[in-house]
Motif scaffolding. Structure first.
Motif, PDB file in Angstrom:
ATOM      1  N   MET A  48      74.863  33.733  -6.392  1.00  0.00           N
ATOM      2  CA  MET A  48      76.274  33.620  -6.758  1.00  0.00           C
ATOM      3  C   MET A  48      76.892  35.002  -6.938  1.00  0.00           C
ATOM      4  O   MET A  48      76.212  35.985  -7.252  1.00  0.00           O
ATOM      5  N   THR A  49      78.211  35.068  -6.772  1.00  0.00           N
ATOM      6  CA  THR A  49      78.961  36.292  -7.026  1.00  0.00           C
ATOM      7  C   THR A  49      78.776  36.701  -8.485  1.00  0.00           C
ATOM      8  O   THR A  49      78.801  35.862  -9.390  1.00  0.00           O
ATOM      9  N   ALA A  50      78.592  37.991  -8.722  1.00  0.00           N
ATOM     10  CA  ALA A  50      78.369  38.484 -10.081  1.00  0.00           C
ATOM     11  C   ALA A  50      79.500  38.054 -11.007  1.00  0.00           C
ATOM     12  O   ALA A  50      80.667  37.980 -10.603  1.00  0.00           O
ATOM     13  N   LEU A  51      79.142  37.768 -12.255  1.00  0.00           N
ATOM     14  CA  LEU A  51      80.166  37.461 -13.245  1.00  0.00           C
ATOM     15  C   LEU A  51      81.094  38.657 -13.387  1.00  0.00           C
ATOM     16  O   LEU A  51      80.677  39.809 -13.318  1.00  0.00           O
ATOM     17  N   SER A  52      82.365  38.384 -13.632  1.00  0.00           N
ATOM     18  CA  SER A  52      83.392  39.416 -13.607  1.00  0.00           C
ATOM     19  C   SER A  52      83.374  40.284 -14.852  1.00  0.00           C
ATOM     20  O   SER A  52      83.134  39.801 -15.958  1.00  0.00           O
ATOM     21  N   GLN A  53      83.658  41.569 -14.660  1.00  0.00           N
ATOM     22  CA  GLN A  53      83.900  42.472 -15.784  1.00  0.00           C
ATOM     23  C   GLN A  53      85.384  42.530 -16.133  1.00  0.00           C
ATOM     24  O   GLN A  53      85.775  43.168 -17.095  1.00  0.00           O
ATOM     25  N   GLY A  54      86.226  41.890 -15.319  1.00  0.00           N
ATOM     26  CA  GLY A  54      87.657  41.882 -15.609  1.00  0.00           C
ATOM     27  C   GLY A  54      88.239  43.275 -15.619  1.00  0.00           C
ATOM     28  O   GLY A  54      87.924  44.110 -14.780  1.00  0.00           O
ATOM     29  N   LEU A  55      89.075  43.563 -16.608  1.00  0.00           N
ATOM     30  CA  LEU A  55      89.729  44.859 -16.707  1.00  0.00           C
ATOM     31  C   LEU A  55      88.927  45.857 -17.518  1.00  0.00           C
ATOM     32  O   LEU A  55      89.335  46.998 -17.681  1.00  0.00           O
ATOM     33  N   LYS A  56      87.773  45.447 -18.033  1.00  0.00           N
ATOM     34  CA  LYS A  56      86.975  46.333 -18.878  1.00  0.00           C
ATOM     35  C   LYS A  56      85.547  45.831 -18.890  1.00  0.00           C
ATOM     36  O   LYS A  56      85.259  44.711 -18.480  1.00  0.00           O
ATOM     37  N   THR A  57      84.635  46.659 -19.370  1.00  0.00           N
ATOM     38  CA  THR A  57      83.263  46.203 -19.546  1.00  0.00           C
ATOM     39  C   THR A  57      83.177  45.362 -20.814  1.00  0.00           C
ATOM     40  O   THR A  57      84.062  45.405 -21.671  1.00  0.00           O
ATOM     41  N   GLY A  58      82.100  44.617 -20.930  1.00  0.00           N
ATOM     42  CA  GLY A  58      81.923  43.808 -22.128  1.00  0.00           C
ATOM     43  C   GLY A  58      82.798  42.576 -22.180  1.00  0.00           C
ATOM     44  O   GLY A  58      83.101  42.069 -23.262  1.00  0.00           O
ATOM     45  N   VAL A  59      83.223  42.062 -21.016  1.00  0.00           N
ATOM     46  CA  VAL A  59      84.010  40.830 -20.992  1.00  0.00           C
ATOM     47  C   VAL A  59      83.143  39.688 -21.515  1.00  0.00           C
ATOM     48  O   VAL A  59      81.994  39.542 -21.111  1.00  0.00           O
ATOM     49  N   ARG A  74      75.511  37.826 -23.920  1.00  0.00           N
ATOM     50  CA  ARG A  74      76.886  37.548 -24.338  1.00  0.00           C
ATOM     51  C   ARG A  74      76.979  36.226 -25.090  1.00  0.00           C
ATOM     52  O   ARG A  74      77.707  36.106 -26.053  1.00  0.00           O
ATOM     53  N   ASP A  75      76.275  35.205 -24.599  1.00  0.00           N
ATOM     54  CA  ASP A  75      76.302  33.893 -25.243  1.00  0.00           C
ATOM     55  C   ASP A  75      75.125  33.100 -24.702  1.00  0.00           C
ATOM     56  O   ASP A  75      74.448  33.539 -23.761  1.00  0.00           O
ATOM     57  N   MET A  76      74.873  31.932 -25.275  1.00  0.00           N
ATOM     58  CA  MET A  76      73.763  31.119 -24.806  1.00  0.00           C
ATOM     59  C   MET A  76      74.027  29.654 -25.086  1.00  0.00           C
ATOM     60  O   MET A  76      74.827  29.291 -25.950  1.00  0.00           O
ATOM     61  N   ALA A  77      73.355  28.798 -24.323  1.00  0.00           N
ATOM     62  CA  ALA A  77      73.456  27.355 -24.528  1.00  0.00           C
ATOM     63  C   ALA A  77      72.204  26.697 -23.995  1.00  0.00           C
ATOM     64  O   ALA A  77      71.644  27.120 -22.979  1.00  0.00           O
ATOM     65  N   VAL A  78      71.775  25.651 -24.666  1.00  0.00           N
ATOM     66  CA  VAL A  78      70.655  24.846 -24.188  1.00  0.00           C
ATOM     67  C   VAL A  78      71.212  23.794 -23.246  1.00  0.00           C
ATOM     68  O   VAL A  78      72.078  22.995 -23.621  1.00  0.00           O
ATOM     69  N   HIS A  79      70.724  23.821 -22.002  1.00  0.00           N
ATOM     70  CA  HIS A  79      71.142  22.855 -20.997  1.00  0.00           C
ATOM     71  C   HIS A  79      70.243  21.643 -21.096  1.00  0.00           C
ATOM     72  O   HIS A  79      69.066  21.754 -21.459  1.00  0.00           O
ATOM     73  N   GLU A  80      70.774  20.487 -20.738  1.00  0.00           N
ATOM     74  CA  GLU A  80      70.038  19.241 -20.950  1.00  0.00           C
ATOM     75  C   GLU A  80      68.855  19.093 -19.998  1.00  0.00           C
ATOM     76  O   GLU A  80      68.706  19.826 -19.018  1.00  0.00           O
TER      77      GLU A  80
END
Length: 219
Positions: A55-66, A7-13
């Protein structure tokens, strides 16, 4: 273990204040986060969020592909992860603050970027109200300000110097004037992009959350 549903990415320090530390690449997925170089061995750790950290799974909210946007905010030395109406944080020691920031339930985080002193959280309104940009210092238990937009859906944003600039689904280019987001005006003209309207629905074709960037020359 290379993720195929990123979905996205970031370089952590660097995870240590010494030269022996190492940077990590965090990649958000539909429900989890994978990490490259977690222990300095340059391999992927699959399901790092759910399995390694429990950790609790990241949410799908009201649809997939959140969307699960992630960015590294140098001021507070944390990665910020959007997850529905929540923002989780990961500090340099991999300590997670689950729901470090909770927004009103009708908002869904689309993108996060930062200026030097603020994180700017772009949020869609789930029920056809106006979208907002949430201003946050990255540490407080609540946001600093919520700035209402003139569109239900912000598409992308970037900090030009210390000025946040965003594009909405209407093609508006809005810039922060210290109090809120206003249309960008240059030489008496409003600056905007044409956005295609198909069957009465605005189409954000070609503009993605990371579709804005500052060039190497600062422009």
């Amino acid at each position: 273990n290379t993720p195929t549903d990123a979905r996205d990415m970031a370089v952590h320090e660097n995870d240590s204040d010494s030269a022996s530390g190492h940077n990590q690449l965090f990649v958000t997925r539909d429900t989890d986060i994978n990490v490259l170089n977690d222990t300095g061995n340059e391999v992927w750790v699959a399901n790092w969020w759910g399995t390694t950290k429990g950790m609790t799974a990241l949410s799908q909210g009201l649809k997939t592909g959140v969307p699960h946007p992630i960015t590294h905010f140098p001021l507070v030395r944390k990665a910020l992860i959007g997850d529905g109406n929540k923002v989780h944080t990961i500090d340099k020691s991999e300590t997670i603050s689950y729901a470090a920031l909770t927004l009103p339930s009708y908002l869904e985080v689309q993108h996060i970027f930062n200026s030097n002193r603020r994180a700017w959280i772009l949020c869609k309104h789930l029920f056809d109200g106006l979208g907002v940009v949430v201003e946050w210092d990255g540490s407080s238990t609540t946001y600093n300000q919520i700035h209402a937009l003139t569109s239900p859906y912000p598409l992308a944003g970037v900090a030009y110097g210390e000025t946040p600039i965003i594009i909405t689904i209407k093609g508006e280019i809005l810039e922060f004037n210290g109090n809120g987001f206003v249309p960008m005006m240059r030489n008496g003209q409003k600056i905007a992009f044409p956005i295609e309207n198909r069957n009465g629905t605005l189409q954000p074709d070609g503009i993605r959350p990371r579709g804005m960037a500052i060039g190497d020359d600062g422009n």
